[in-house]
Design an enzyme around this catalytic site. Structure first.
Site, short mmCIF file in Angstrom:
data_model
loop_
_atom_site.label_atom_id
_atom_site.label_comp_id
_atom_site.label_asym_id
_atom_site.label_seq_id
_atom_site.Cartn_x
_atom_site.Cartn_y
_atom_site.Cartn_z
N GLU A 61 0.86 -1.20 0.00
CA GLU A 61 0.00 0.00 0.00
C GLU A 61 0.88 1.24 0.00
O GLU A 61 2.10 1.15 0.23
CB GLU A 61 -0.89 0.01 1.26
CG GLU A 61 -1.85 -1.17 1.29
CD GLU A 61 -2.72 -1.19 2.55
OE1 GLU A 61 -2.69 -0.20 3.32
OE2 GLU A 61 -3.40 -2.20 2.74
N ASN A 96 1.44 3.44 2.15
CA ASN A 96 2.24 3.61 3.37
C ASN A 96 2.74 2.30 3.96
O ASN A 96 3.15 2.23 5.11
CB ASN A 96 1.44 4.40 4.42
CG ASN A 96 1.17 5.81 3.95
OD1 ASN A 96 2.07 6.49 3.45
ND2 ASN A 96 -0.07 6.24 4.06
N GLY A 146 5.17 -0.48 2.37
CA GLY A 146 6.00 -1.12 1.35
C GLY A 146 6.89 -2.12 2.05
O GLY A 146 6.50 -3.28 2.26
N GLU A 170 9.25 -7.51 -4.33
CA GLU A 170 9.22 -8.67 -3.41
C GLU A 170 10.18 -8.48 -2.24
O GLU A 170 10.80 -9.42 -1.76
CB GLU A 170 9.47 -9.98 -4.18
CG GLU A 170 8.30 -10.24 -5.14
CD GLU A 170 8.16 -11.65 -5.61
OE1 GLU A 170 8.53 -12.57 -4.86
OE2 GLU A 170 7.66 -11.84 -6.74
N1 COS Z 1 7.57 -17.19 7.93
C1 COS Z 1 6.76 -17.36 9.01
N2 COS Z 1 6.56 -16.39 9.92
C2 COS Z 1 7.16 -15.22 9.74
C3 COS Z 1 8.02 -14.95 8.65
C4 COS Z 1 8.21 -16.01 7.72
N3 COS Z 1 9.00 -15.86 6.66
N4 COS Z 1 8.48 -13.71 8.74
C5 COS Z 1 7.94 -13.17 9.86
N5 COS Z 1 7.15 -14.09 10.46
C6 COS Z 1 6.40 -13.93 11.70
C7 COS Z 1 7.34 -13.62 12.85
O1 COS Z 1 7.81 -14.81 13.45
C8 COS Z 1 6.44 -12.84 13.77
O2 COS Z 1 5.63 -13.74 14.50
P1 COS Z 1 5.15 -13.40 16.01
O3 COS Z 1 4.27 -12.19 15.88
O4 COS Z 1 4.42 -14.63 16.43
O5 COS Z 1 6.41 -13.13 16.77
C9 COS Z 1 5.54 -12.08 12.83
O6 COS Z 1 5.57 -12.79 11.59
C10 COS Z 1 6.02 -10.65 12.61
O7 COS Z 1 7.37 -10.74 12.16
P2 COS Z 1 8.40 -9.55 12.28
O8 COS Z 1 8.36 -9.01 13.70
O9 COS Z 1 9.71 -9.98 11.74
O10 COS Z 1 7.69 -8.47 11.35
P3 COS Z 1 8.16 -7.04 10.89
O11 COS Z 1 6.95 -6.17 10.96
O12 COS Z 1 9.39 -6.63 11.62
O13 COS Z 1 8.46 -7.21 9.32
C11 COS Z 1 9.62 -7.94 7.35
C12 COS Z 1 9.17 -8.24 8.78
C13 COS Z 1 10.39 -6.66 7.21
C14 COS Z 1 10.49 -9.12 6.97
C15 COS Z 1 8.36 -7.92 6.43
O14 COS Z 1 7.58 -6.77 6.73
C16 COS Z 1 8.71 -7.91 4.95
O15 COS Z 1 8.96 -8.97 4.38
N6 COS Z 1 8.72 -6.74 4.31
C17 COS Z 1 8.92 -6.63 2.87
C18 COS Z 1 7.59 -6.79 2.22
C19 COS Z 1 7.72 -7.15 0.78
O16 COS Z 1 8.45 -8.04 0.40
N7 COS Z 1 6.94 -6.45 -0.02
C20 COS Z 1 6.85 -6.72 -1.40
C21 COS Z 1 5.43 -6.95 -1.71
S1 COS Z 1 5.14 -8.12 -2.94
S2 COS Z 1 5.94 -7.35 -4.54
#
Ligand code: COS
Length: 385
Positions: free
Chosen positions: A126, A128, A130, A363
């Site tokens: 979205e 806000n 990314g 991604e």
């Molecule tokens: N598999 C399973 N569980 C996962 C996971 C994975 N790969 N990654 C995170 N989780 C779980 C964590 O264990 C955590 O669980 P609990 O709440 O039970 O502790 C929860 O999800 C939240 O994880 P985390 O605290 O790491 O989340 P954040 O908000 O810090 O964000 C990132 C994590 C930055 C890795 C995530 O927001 C991300 O991937 N961002 C990029 C998004 C992206 O790729 N966008 C492109 C869109 S498609 S083109």
């Protein structure tokens, strides 16, 4: 290098290469200039059964996995990253159904996807939210036997062209990411519309649009997994698909490298083809080594995912990170080998360099991949203690 492909895998590679060479190369420049969606090529991929590679046989697919998908994506990417993005984003949108769908949902949606009758798109990002995917604001309010969606998804690949959308929205706003859920939304649902087609630097054959939900009612049975599981659905989806972005990096880099070699063999300066100069030879040697290292990592990671390994997050992030940073280096240096010619639109390498840039961004940016890798290293170190 021999990657010991099975006969079937060699066939998939050759089929994808043949389509790339015969159908994609002749039109890639026009598709780029006109920013035209490659429907004709999608129809060829569909009639060649390439959409069903990673879908189980019981749902009309070939029952293969990430590895076969990666080799098809690689071959298409060597010709045109706009085309391969359309194809690979279809897999990205399908993974939530494949990984979390009920047998009924799979039966309803996968056969059309496997046959290439319907394209799919994945709606997470979205305005806000990314890199901070947990910060989404789109809501899905339960109401009787429906959910009512409100909000806007941004920069959605295949937006407007796809018939099926897998969308992440909050069912419990107070819980943030833990209140997110995943849904299947079909094109044509009342209250579901599209924003304008974005104008991009590269991958211009692919379509990128907003998805707009205004009191969009979808049946309750369209939820994927349970309420509150949406963030995990999104993360597991990206774990499966990021290796495919790595495969795109290997493909576009190979395509640019091949152009650079061809050019260096025929371009004469100081009385010799420039491939005879050590300055050029060393650049080509570095590029070839870089590509092979990335291919080995991408192939191994895809095989690791297909082995059924439980935790593929770190490996998939590594493959995406390494192969796409490599693609930017190699396409940039391929253009450099070609000098002024490389910069001209007459040759395909300027497009390849423009196209490659997105691989370091979508991604999950490569900075986010480093965060993901580091978080997993920390977890592993804590476990080993
Ligand atoms: N598999 C399973 N569980 C996962 C996971 C994975 N790969 N990654 C995170 N989780 C779980 C964590 O264990 C955590 O669980 P609990 O709440 O039970 O502790 C929860 O999800 C939240 O994880 P985390 O605290 O790491 O989340 P954040 O908000 O810090 O964000 C990132 C994590 C930055 C890795 C995530 O927001 C991300 O991937 N961002 C990029 C998004 C992206 O790729 N966008 C492109 C869109 S498609 S083109």
């Amino acid at each position: 290098m021999d990657y010991f492909l099975s006969e079937e895998q060699v066939m998939i590679k050759e089929l994808a290469r043949q389509i790339a060479v015969e159908k994609v190369v002749p039109v890639r420049q026009e598709l780029d200039e006109k920013e035209e969606f490659p429907w004709d090529i999608m129809r060829v991929l569909a009639s060649s059964d390439l959409f069903g590679l990673f879908i189980p046989e019981e749902f009309g697919g070939f029952g293969k996995g990430s590895f076969e998908l990666a080799i098809a994506v690689e071959e298409l990417s060597a010709a045109c990253l706009g085309v391969s993005t359309t194809y690979a984003a279809n897999a990205l949108g399908t993974y939530p159904i494949l990984l979390f769908g009920t047998p009924e949902q799979k039966k309803r949606y996968l056969p059309d996807i496997a046959a290439g009758r319907k394209l799919v798109a994945f709606g997470l990002t979205e305005a806000n939210a990314g890199s901070d995917a947990g910060g989404i604001q789109t809501t899905a309010r339960p109401e009787g036997d429906h959910y009512v969606l409100n909000g806007t998804k941004q920069w959605i690949t295949n937006g407007g062209e796809a018939e099926i959308y897998t969308v992440i929205a909050l069912t419990d706003k107070a819980k943030g990411a833990r209140g997110a859920s995943a849904f299947i939304v079909e094109k044509g649902a009342a209250g579901f519309s599209f924003g304008k087609k974005e104008k991009k630097m590269g991958i211009r054959a692919s379509a990128t649009r907003e998805l707009v939900f205004e009191d969009c009612r979808i049946p309750r049975e369209n939820i994927l997994g349970r309420e509150g599981m949406g963030f995990i659905v999104a993360m597991k989806t990206l774990d499966s698909s990021r290796v495919g972005v790595g495969a795109q990096g290997v493909g576009v880099a190979q395509g640019a490298f091949d152009e650079a070699v061809k050019f260096a063999r025929s371009r004469v300066q100081f009385g010799h083809p420039i491939i005879g100069f050590q300055a050029i030879q060393h650049m080509l040697a570095d590029m070839a080594t870089d590509i092979e290292a990335a291919r080995a990592l991408v192939y191994q990671t895809a095989r690791f995912i297909d082995s059924g390994a439980k935790d593929v997050t770190k490996a998939s992030a590594m493959a995406k990170l390494f192969a796409t940073d490599m693609a930017m280096r190699v396409t940039t240096n391929a253009l450099q080998v070609m000098g002024g010619s490389g910069y001209m639109r007459e040759y395909p390498v300027e497009k390849m360099m423009r196209d490659a840039k997105i691989l370091q961004i979508y991604e999950g940016t490569n900075q986010i991949q480093r965060n993901v890798i580091a978080q997993n290293l920390i977890k592993e170190a804590a476990k080993a203690k």
